[in-house]
Every structure is written in C-alpha cells, then in structure tokens.
Design a protein around this motif. Structure first.
Motif, PDB file in Angstrom:
ATOM      1  N   VAL A  25       0.871  -1.175   0.000  1.00 45.71           N
ATOM      2  CA  VAL A  25       0.000   0.000   0.000  1.00 45.71           C
ATOM      3  C   VAL A  25       0.907   1.223   0.000  1.00 45.71           C
ATOM      4  CG1 VAL A  25      -1.788   1.286   1.231  1.00 45.71           C
ATOM      5  CG2 VAL A  25      -1.750  -1.197   1.371  1.00 45.71           C
ATOM      6  N   ARG A  26       0.674   2.119  -0.924  1.00 48.73           N
ATOM      7  CA  ARG A  26       1.452   3.358  -0.951  1.00 48.73           C
ATOM      8  C   ARG A  26       1.055   4.223   0.237  1.00 48.73           C
ATOM      9  NH1 ARG A  26       3.169   5.047  -6.561  1.00 48.73           N
ATOM     10  NH2 ARG A  26       2.714   3.217  -7.812  1.00 48.73           N
ATOM     11  N   PHE A  27       2.034   4.935   0.781  1.00 44.47           N
ATOM     12  CA  PHE A  27       1.731   5.835   1.892  1.00 44.47           C
ATOM     13  C   PHE A  27       0.718   6.897   1.469  1.00 44.47           C
ATOM     14  CE2 PHE A  27       5.917   4.967   4.255  1.00 44.47           C
ATOM     15  CZ  PHE A  27       5.298   4.041   5.083  1.00 44.47           C
ATOM     16  N   SER A  28       0.785   7.341   0.223  1.00 47.40           N
ATOM     17  CA  SER A  28      -0.170   8.355  -0.239  1.00 47.40           C
ATOM     18  C   SER A  28      -1.596   7.788  -0.246  1.00 47.40           C
ATOM     19  CB  SER A  28       0.207   8.864  -1.631  1.00 47.40           C
ATOM     20  OG  SER A  28       0.249   7.802  -2.567  1.00 47.40           O
ATOM     21  N   THR A  29      -1.734   6.502  -0.566  1.00 52.45           N
ATOM     22  CA  THR A  29      -3.052   5.850  -0.532  1.00 52.45           C
ATOM     23  C   THR A  29      -3.517   5.687   0.901  1.00 52.45           C
ATOM     24  OG1 THR A  29      -2.582   4.673  -2.584  1.00 52.45           O
ATOM     25  CG2 THR A  29      -4.351   3.792  -1.201  1.00 52.45           C
ATOM     26  N   LEU A  30      -2.625   5.261   1.776  1.00 50.18           N
ATOM     27  CA  LEU A  30      -2.955   5.115   3.191  1.00 50.18           C
ATOM     28  C   LEU A  30      -3.355   6.459   3.781  1.00 50.18           C
ATOM     29  CD1 LEU A  30      -3.129   3.206   5.613  1.00 50.18           C
ATOM     30  CD2 LEU A  30      -0.684   3.618   5.998  1.00 50.18           C
ATOM     31  N   GLU A  31      -2.631   7.503   3.413  1.00 50.73           N
ATOM     32  CA  GLU A  31      -2.959   8.844   3.885  1.00 50.73           C
ATOM     33  C   GLU A  31      -4.352   9.266   3.414  1.00 50.73           C
ATOM     34  OE1 GLU A  31      -1.343  13.442   3.592  1.00 50.73           O
ATOM     35  OE2 GLU A  31      -0.324  11.886   2.444  1.00 50.73           O
ATOM     36  N   ALA A  32      -4.666   9.002   2.158  1.00 48.03           N
ATOM     37  CA  ALA A  32      -5.987   9.365   1.620  1.00 48.03           C
ATOM     38  C   ALA A  32      -7.093   8.582   2.321  1.00 48.03           C
ATOM     39  CB  ALA A  32      -6.024   9.116   0.105  1.00 48.03           C
ATOM     40  N   MET A  33      -6.856   7.298   2.590  1.00 48.97           N
ATOM     41  CA  MET A  33      -7.859   6.487   3.279  1.00 48.97           C
ATOM     42  C   MET A  33      -8.101   7.034   4.693  1.00 48.97           C
ATOM     43  SD  MET A  33      -7.184   2.547   2.036  1.00 48.97           S
ATOM     44  CE  MET A  33      -5.559   2.418   2.731  1.00 48.97           C
ATOM     45  N   CYS A  34      -7.028   7.393   5.382  1.00 50.94           N
ATOM     46  CA  CYS A  34      -7.162   7.937   6.738  1.00 50.94           C
ATOM     47  C   CYS A  34      -7.861   9.290   6.718  1.00 50.94           C
ATOM     48  CB  CYS A  34      -5.793   8.059   7.402  1.00 50.94           C
ATOM     49  SG  CYS A  34      -5.075   6.463   7.834  1.00 50.94           S
ATOM     50  N   ARG A  35      -7.571  10.108   5.708  1.00 51.81           N
ATOM     51  CA  ARG A  35      -8.220  11.417   5.581  1.00 51.81           C
ATOM     52  C   ARG A  35      -9.721  11.249   5.386  1.00 51.81           C
ATOM     53  NH1 ARG A  35      -9.302  13.220   1.024  1.00 51.81           N
ATOM     54  NH2 ARG A  35      -7.527  12.311  -0.046  1.00 51.81           N
ATOM     55  N   VAL A  36     -10.098  10.376   4.476  1.00 57.24           N
ATOM     56  CA  VAL A  36     -11.515  10.151   4.172  1.00 57.24           C
ATOM     57  C   VAL A  36     -12.255   9.560   5.381  1.00 57.24           C
ATOM     58  CG1 VAL A  36     -13.102   8.747   2.773  1.00 57.24           C
ATOM     59  CG2 VAL A  36     -11.208   9.970   1.683  1.00 57.24           C
ATOM     60  N   LEU A  37     -11.613   8.632   6.064  1.00 52.51           N
ATOM     61  CA  LEU A  37     -12.261   7.952   7.194  1.00 52.51           C
ATOM     62  C   LEU A  37     -12.067   8.671   8.526  1.00 52.51           C
ATOM     63  CD1 LEU A  37     -11.364   4.292   6.220  1.00 52.51           C
ATOM     64  CD2 LEU A  37     -13.607   5.403   6.037  1.00 52.51           C
ATOM     65  N   GLY A  38     -11.176   9.663   8.558  1.00 53.31           N
ATOM     66  CA  GLY A  38     -10.913  10.379   9.798  1.00 53.31           C
ATOM     67  C   GLY A  38     -10.332   9.455  10.862  1.00 53.31           C
TER      68      GLY A  38
END
Length: 82
Positions: free
Chosen positions: A43-56
């Motif tokens: 998993v790319r960190f940028s993808t993980l970051e986006a998932m965390c942003r969306v899910l809070g």
C-alpha cells in the motif's frame, strides 16, 4: 506473520459504501476490494494517507499485525463454524 486490513470495520462505522469510499480516496472499487480482502501486497503511503483522511482515522485503525498462529486459528474456527 499477517497484516489484517480493517477497512470494512471503518466503512461500516461511517455507513460508507465501497463505491463512495473508492471515489473519495481516488481508487477503483476493485482496488478497494483487493485491499479489503487482504490480497494487496503493498500500500502506498499516499493511498494510506488518503484512506485515513476520508475515514478520519489513524493507520493503526486500518491495519493490524496478527501472529501466524492466530491467523491459522481464526481460519480454522471459520471453517468449523461454516
């Protein structure tokens, strides 16, 4: 060792569909399914970051390390109950 992906738990908590989540994160629903089902090899960190942003949430809310013996035990319990 196994990394268990808990995206489905966070999606359920927020009553967010895979399609909505995929769109907000910038992934295809098929790629979200690959992540959700633990078939992803990275998993790319940028993808993980986006998932965390969306899910809070924090990355640890989405990913959990489980020792091999626990993974095998859980799989055996699922087979026995099914």
């Amino acid at each position: 060792m196994a990394i268990v992906v808990r995206i489905d738990v966070e999606l359920a908590r927020r009553k967010l569909s895979v399609g909505e989540f995929a769109e907000q994160v910038g992934l295809t629903p098929a790629n979200v399914a690959v992540l959700k089902n633990g078939r992803a090899r990275a998993v790319r960190f940028s993808t993980l970051e986006a998932m965390c942003r969306v899910l809070g949430c924090q990355p640890g809310d989405l990913l959990e390390w489980v020792p091999d013996e626990e993974v095998g035990s859980a799989a055996a319990q699922i087979r026995e109950s099914g």
